[in-house]
Motif scaffolding. Structure first.
Motif, PDB file in Angstrom:
ATOM      1  N   ASP A  85       0.839  -1.192   0.000  1.00  0.00           N
ATOM      2  CA  ASP A  85       0.000   0.000   0.000  1.00  0.00           C
ATOM      3  C   ASP A  85       0.879   1.250   0.000  1.00  0.00           C
ATOM      4  N   VAL A  86       0.253   2.426   0.038  1.00  0.00           N
ATOM      5  CA  VAL A  86       0.997   3.683  -0.048  1.00  0.00           C
ATOM      6  C   VAL A  86       2.059   3.785   1.042  1.00  0.00           C
ATOM      7  N   ASP A  87       1.675   3.465   2.275  1.00  0.00           N
ATOM      8  CA  ASP A  87       2.630   3.585   3.385  1.00  0.00           C
ATOM      9  C   ASP A  87       3.780   2.594   3.229  1.00  0.00           C
ATOM     10  N   GLY A  88       3.466   1.358   2.853  1.00  0.00           N
ATOM     11  CA  GLY A  88       4.511   0.363   2.669  1.00  0.00           C
ATOM     12  C   GLY A  88       5.456   0.713   1.537  1.00  0.00           C
ATOM     13  N   LEU A  89       4.909   1.169   0.419  1.00  0.00           N
ATOM     14  CA  LEU A  89       5.735   1.514  -0.736  1.00  0.00           C
ATOM     15  C   LEU A  89       6.556   2.776  -0.479  1.00  0.00           C
ATOM     16  N   SER A  90       5.962   3.764   0.181  1.00  0.00           N
ATOM     17  CA  SER A  90       6.690   5.007   0.478  1.00  0.00           C
ATOM     18  C   SER A  90       7.818   4.753   1.467  1.00  0.00           C
ATOM     19  N   SER A  91       7.534   3.973   2.514  1.00  0.00           N
ATOM     20  CA  SER A  91       8.587   3.674   3.492  1.00  0.00           C
ATOM     21  C   SER A  91       9.676   2.819   2.868  1.00  0.00           C
ATOM     22  N   GLY A  92       9.283   1.901   1.971  1.00  0.00           N
ATOM     23  CA  GLY A  92      10.274   1.080   1.281  1.00  0.00           C
ATOM     24  C   GLY A  92      11.157   1.895   0.363  1.00  0.00           C
ATOM     25  N   ALA A  93      10.542   2.813  -0.379  1.00  0.00           N
ATOM     26  CA  ALA A  93      11.308   3.676  -1.282  1.00  0.00           C
ATOM     27  C   ALA A  93      12.290   4.538  -0.500  1.00  0.00           C
ATOM     28  N   LEU A  94      11.808   5.094   0.610  1.00  0.00           N
ATOM     29  CA  LEU A  94      12.647   5.990   1.411  1.00  0.00           C
ATOM     30  C   LEU A  94      13.840   5.252   2.010  1.00  0.00           C
ATOM     31  N   LEU A  95      13.590   4.056   2.582  1.00  0.00           N
ATOM     32  CA  LEU A  95      14.690   3.317   3.199  1.00  0.00           C
ATOM     33  C   LEU A  95      15.668   2.803   2.145  1.00  0.00           C
ATOM     34  N   TRP A  96      15.152   2.333   1.015  1.00  0.00           N
ATOM     35  CA  TRP A  96      16.046   1.883  -0.056  1.00  0.00           C
ATOM     36  C   TRP A  96      16.960   3.016  -0.510  1.00  0.00           C
ATOM     37  N   GLU A  97      16.392   4.205  -0.707  1.00  0.00           N
ATOM     38  CA  GLU A  97      17.197   5.355  -1.145  1.00  0.00           C
ATOM     39  C   GLU A  97      18.265   5.701  -0.109  1.00  0.00           C
ATOM     40  N   CYS A  98      17.890   5.651   1.164  1.00  0.00           N
ATOM     41  CA  CYS A  98      18.848   5.978   2.220  1.00  0.00           C
ATOM     42  C   CYS A  98      20.011   4.986   2.227  1.00  0.00           C
ATOM     43  N   LEU A  99      19.684   3.705   2.210  1.00  0.00           N
ATOM     44  CA  LEU A  99      20.731   2.680   2.254  1.00  0.00           C
ATOM     45  C   LEU A  99      21.591   2.709   0.993  1.00  0.00           C
ATOM     46  N   MET A 183       2.553   5.546  17.059  1.00  0.00           N
ATOM     47  CA  MET A 183       2.158   6.951  17.017  1.00  0.00           C
ATOM     48  C   MET A 183       2.162   7.536  15.617  1.00  0.00           C
ATOM     49  N   ILE A 184       2.938   6.954  14.714  1.00  0.00           N
ATOM     50  CA  ILE A 184       3.117   7.521  13.379  1.00  0.00           C
ATOM     51  C   ILE A 184       3.020   6.415  12.339  1.00  0.00           C
ATOM     52  N   CYS A 185       2.945   6.780  11.073  1.00  0.00           N
ATOM     53  CA  CYS A 185       2.905   5.774  10.018  1.00  0.00           C
ATOM     54  C   CYS A 185       4.305   5.200   9.795  1.00  0.00           C
ATOM     55  N   ALA A 186       4.381   4.142   9.015  1.00  0.00           N
ATOM     56  CA  ALA A 186       5.669   3.483   8.782  1.00  0.00           C
ATOM     57  C   ALA A 186       6.656   4.402   8.076  1.00  0.00           C
ATOM     58  N   THR A 187       6.166   5.211   7.148  1.00  0.00           N
ATOM     59  CA  THR A 187       7.058   6.097   6.401  1.00  0.00           C
ATOM     60  C   THR A 187       7.667   7.152   7.318  1.00  0.00           C
ATOM     61  N   ALA A 188       6.873   7.693   8.234  1.00  0.00           N
ATOM     62  CA  ALA A 188       7.411   8.648   9.207  1.00  0.00           C
ATOM     63  C   ALA A 188       8.424   7.962  10.115  1.00  0.00           C
ATOM     64  N   LEU A 189       8.143   6.722  10.490  1.00  0.00           N
ATOM     65  CA  LEU A 189       9.069   5.968  11.333  1.00  0.00           C
ATOM     66  C   LEU A 189      10.386   5.716  10.594  1.00  0.00           C
ATOM     67  N   VAL A 190      10.298   5.346   9.322  1.00  0.00           N
ATOM     68  CA  VAL A 190      11.504   5.145   8.516  1.00  0.00           C
ATOM     69  C   VAL A 190      12.260   6.459   8.347  1.00  0.00           C
ATOM     70  N   TRP A 191      11.517   7.543   8.139  1.00  0.00           N
ATOM     71  CA  TRP A 191      12.147   8.865   8.013  1.00  0.00           C
ATOM     72  C   TRP A 191      12.999   9.165   9.252  1.00  0.00           C
TER      73      TRP A 191
END
Length: 572
Positions: A85-99, A183-191
């Motif tokens: 879903d949006v949260d899973g894909l956004s958090s995945g994209a963000l963490l992949w880019e960071c790593l 408290m927050i969505c997965a993408t915020a947690l990954v951020w």
């Protein structure tokens, strides 16, 4: 009939200006009363966010940082295992880019909803091992309930880091490395995790000059927070406020293409655009096919590829809309409610849209709903709930006959053997009856205060905008005005089911159904979407009471305030 509940009736008891008094009451209605609370609400600041406020345990966080540091030093193969879903894909994209920006040997992995289901699966773990020879999997937006799958991965020589925001099960599984908060969505947690990671590795300065930038990635945080229906209060308000500002100037090629393709004015993008236009397009691909292309769209720098992927998402979303409408019609015909719970199952329901069906049933009936896509041996289910009924906690009471379950108080999912659907329905309905949950089903519309139409000014609207972004947990202010004379009305829209009205502001103006003689300061326009039927009750001698929020309407290059109607009654 909806119940109208006025939250505050203390108007006129303050010495401050009318506009400031109105804002003060609205804030008080949302539990914001002290000077410190008001300041933080009106002036959200990213510097307010820290580990303690987010409720992230230091032990798990430090373990995760050390394990990734080790993987980087040893050039291990890392896989970011996302949700679809949006949260899973956004958090995945963000963490992949960071790593990737840190020099990691890393690949994203998005499970197939139909073949693999939600979260970690033995099939997915074996695929990751075969394709990438991964020694480290980092789950984002799932994993908190996957104890047996984590043990399976460990037996195949793979470590797991779980980064998740879902509610922990009553019997917490053994997870060695867990970064968690609800408290927050997965993408915020990954951020936030990426903030900690780059600081831990002391490479944040290098990254800021490269592809990965924490502030820029707030665009994905805002998108995911809104689409995951996270309450826009506290830290989430900070994330979305800052994220919307970033979205309006985002450099992400994929997001820019989606925004343009959807006909959204980028500089004006808001919560509605994210939740009702952009989000559904991203979600659609994971509902009907494989979601990896949505992740590619979020990460690509290729404008041509972005346009191709954006068009694919648009086409799939149109298909999803048609499928959903057909399924909802079937589902409504199956609803029999005697206990306060809607529970239906059918062989034709597609697993990718059962959550949408449940959401529509809950919205229309104001009841918790469980919709099951019935399979030959195994069936998948989605549940949606209403305020005051924690659906995931209730479903977990019956884990003894379920294969798995997870989710939030208002939205959950589970897997069940098809042969046990009847038993589950019986036990759930019995639980709802015994606990008399049906009594909680009254549908209320909460009203901030009574307002005279003469109090609606540009200054008031400007101050109301300081309370944005509006959404779950920070709803748009709703006002009540009584005994209003209708100066004219018409039905508009392709199906002529929307109600457009012209309302008298001052009492000394003669009512007239002719719109052409509009005196700008004597009338205000109102629009009520899908409220056309009530116009049959209008006549020259009857006044109305209206619930509404304030909005702006631009026509022929002229912008005016208008009322967006929530409900209308004939005055008594």
């Amino acid at each position: 009939m909806n119940k109208w509940k006025i939250l505050d009736e203390s108007r006129g008891k303050s010495n401050i200006s009318k506009e400031d008094e109105i804002i003060s009451i609205i804030l008080k209605n949302r539990g914001i009363k002290t000077k410190k609370q008001i300041k933080e609400f009106l002036h959200p600041d990213l510097s307010q966010i820290n580990r303690k406020i987010l409720g992230i345990k230091t032990t798990g966080l430090l373990k995760a940082l050390k394990r990734i540091d080790s993987a980087l030093k040893n050039s291990e193969s890392i896989v970011v295992y996302t949700d679809y879903d949006v949260d899973g894909l956004s958090s995945g994209a963000l963490l992949w880019e960071c790593l990737y920006g840190l020099g990691a040997k890393v690949m994203p992995y998005v499970p197939n909803r139909i073949d693999e289901g939600y979260g970690l699966s033995e099939k997915g773990i074996l695929e990751v091992k075969k394709k990438y020879n991964a020694s480290l999997i980092i789950t984002v937006d799932h994993g908190i309930s996957a104890g047996s799958k984590i043990a399976f991965a460990k037996s195949r020589g793979i470590d797991i880091i779980v980064i998740d925001h879902h509610v922990k099960p009553d019997k917490s599984p053994q997870i060695n490395i867990l970064v968690h908060t609800t408290m927050i969505c997965a993408t915020a947690l990954v951020w936030y995790f990426c903030e900690e990671l780059t600081s831990y590795l002391k490479k944040s300065e290098d990254l800021q000059h490269g592809k990965f930038s924490q502030k820029e990635n707030l665009d994905l945080v805002a998108l995911a927070t809104v689409c995951d229906l996270i309450p826009l209060t506290g830290v989430n308000r900070i994330f979305v406020k800052a994220g919307l500002e970033q979205l309006r100037k985002t450099k992400r090629v994929g997001l820019n293409t989606l925004i343009k393709h959807a006909g959204i004015i980028k500089e004006d993008i808001d919560v509605y655009d994210l939740g009702h236009i952009i989000g559904p397009r991203i979600n659609a691909i994971g509902r009907l096919t494989h979601a990896i292309d949505a992740l590619r769209l979020l990460c690509t720098n290729d404008k041509i590829r972005a346009m191709s992927l954006s068009e694919k998402l648009y086409d799939l979303n149109k298909k999803r809309q048609i499928m959903t409408e057909e399924a909802v019609i079937l589902a409504k015909g199956m609803v029999i409610n005697k206990t306060g719970l809607i529970f239906i199952s059918h062989e034709s329901f597609q697993t990718g849209i059962i959550g949408l069906i449940a959401g529509r049933l809950t919205q229309d009936a104001n009841l918790p709903s469980i919709v099951i896509a019935k399979g030959e041996k195994i069936s998948k289910a989605s549940a949606r709930s209403i305020k005051g009924i924690d659906i995931v906690a209730i479903i977990r009471k019956f884990e003894d006959i379920l294969i798995d379950v997870g989710g939030h108080p208002q939205a959950a999912g589970f897997t069940v053997e098809t042969s046990k659907i009847g038993l589950l329905e019986s036990r759930l309905t019995d639980f709802f009856q015994k606990n008399n949950l049906k009594k909680k089903q009254d549908k209320n519309i909460y009203i901030d205060m009574v307002l005279n139409l003469t109090e609606i000014t540009g200054d008031l609207y400007a101050k109301l905008l300081l309370l944005e972004p509006f959404g779950v947990g920070n709803t748009e202010p709703v006002f009540l005005s009584k005994n209003i004379m209708i100066a004219g009305f018409s039905l508009v829209g392709r199906e002529r089911n929307h109600l457009k009205m012209k309302l008298k502001i001052s009492e000394n103006i003669t009512a007239n159904n002719n719109f052409s003689h509009d005196l700008e300061h004597d009338f205000i326009e109102a629009i009520g979407f899908k409220m056309g039927e009530i116009s049959s009750q209008f006549n020259p001698d009857r006044k109305i009471d209206i619930l509404y929020s304030l909005d702006e309407n631009t026509w022929n290059s002229k912008t005016r305030l208008q009322l967006r109607l929530k409900d209308v009654r004939i005055s008594t």
